[in-house]
Scaffold this motif. Sequence first.
Motif, short mmCIF file in Angstrom:
data_model
loop_
_atom_site.label_atom_id
_atom_site.label_comp_id
_atom_site.label_asym_id
_atom_site.label_seq_id
_atom_site.Cartn_x
_atom_site.Cartn_y
_atom_site.Cartn_z
N SER A 184 0.81 -1.28 0.00
CA SER A 184 -0.04 -0.08 0.07
C SER A 184 0.90 1.16 -0.01
N ALA A 185 1.78 1.24 0.87
CA ALA A 185 2.81 2.48 0.99
C ALA A 185 3.40 2.70 -0.35
N MET A 186 4.06 1.56 -1.11
CA MET A 186 4.56 1.61 -2.23
C MET A 186 3.65 1.90 -3.37
N ASN A 187 2.41 1.48 -3.22
CA ASN A 187 1.52 2.12 -4.33
C ASN A 187 1.01 3.75 -4.28
N SER A 188 1.20 4.17 -2.98
CA SER A 188 0.96 5.64 -2.75
C SER A 188 2.15 6.37 -3.29
#
Length: 476
Positions: A313-317
């Motif tokens: 999720s953090a990488m996606n953001s």
Amino acid sequence: MSAGEAGFDYIIERERGLRRDLSARRMTMIAIGGAIGTGLFLGSGFAIGLAGPGVLVSYVIGALITLLLMGCLAEMTVAHPTSGSFGAYAEHYIGPLTGYLVRYAYWTGNVLAVGTEVTAIALYMHFWFPSLPGWLSIVGFSALLIAVNARSVNVFGAVEYWFSAIKVTAIVLFIVLASFIVLRASGAQAGAGGAVAAVGFHNYTAYGGFLPKGVWGVWVAVIIAIFSYFSVEMIAVAAGEAAQPEVAVSRAFRSTVFRLILFYLLTLALVLAIVPWTAAGIEESPFVKVMRALGVPGAAGIFNFVILVAALSAMNSQLYITTRMMFSLSRAGHAPRRFGTLSRRGVPMQALLLSSLGIAFAAVLSVVSPKSAYILMVSISAFGTMFAWLMIFITHYRFRRERSRTGAAPLRFRMFGYPATTLLGAALMAAILVTTAFTEAFRMTLVFGLPFLGVLTATYWIRHRRGARSSGTVVA
């Protein structure tokens, strides 16, 4: 309309083309999702090792800085919703060079931060597959998330919403389960006449006291705490693609900040009560260690999956915000024009591919130095966002002075306590940046960051002079 607002319309017009498809609900979850990643689930282990139980104070200080930053940023974003966000604000209210430095430093830091997430993903996969090469996990998951970002902002928003929902649900369940265990252990200890149990709040002082590493250890751990809160600022970047930016930003600010503070402080307090701080480290998440210590069947594997989702999720953001920041740089004329072009679905595809460079760097680093890869990536990548946070406070100070000078209309959202709160945030961020120079684990932050700012400045003036010559303007 004030002169400042009228002047900013040019920047908003320059960055047109992105689709406004993000709802207020998704904006809130995106901001929470960006901040709940490896900083909490993996980096917190390193922070505990630096400060001991005093890490709770470190995260309170980090939460205060985050609260002040979000107040400043929300006020400026409500006035000027655009994808260039704080980089565009710095350009308009301080100067073109500052806007150039903020955007490029932030873009570079987050490109490298993508690397910290995929490096962590490789560590999480080792829980199930100890012999799986780290680079294989990095390549596989990276391809998946690049495809998500390439579809449309609506697809990105939907995926990020559900990623964030899984993380928030897991944290709430963790808080409920861990609270039950700690309270039950405290009751049993009292019933046994005060006999020392393995679990309980006595762990806060049982191993060298509450501040075993002293005040300095607590202050150094603030660096990790700040890193943990990084990406909350992406709500300002996403405002450029929000359906109702003024409503979305105001609502998301209030809910995001207080949820993050609650989640971080409660979860860390419970972790410290269940697992002695001396057992903390970065080879495995302290949350997985808690599940092992509780002896819940299969819980460690389930929570490891949740932590994997958190990193994704953090990488996606981060892929999203780096793509939009490069798009803004291109539209401002500070990067090749192809990075400002949009696909049929309204996605800056060329900017997305360029922003994936951190993945390649992380893959190489995971092969060359798998043991120290995570902390090295954190220390290098932290500079860009730290510098951007510092400049957000300075920009807000200039923003307010400009609005006061021109007699602009009152805003729907206002930062409390100005100018004291804005100046306090700037002073704390400056102090944290200076502290990295005296901390072995983070020495690379300034060693990398200051020369990088020098190179960016030189590049800007070279381009500026060339542009002036081609237009026949004399540059002093």
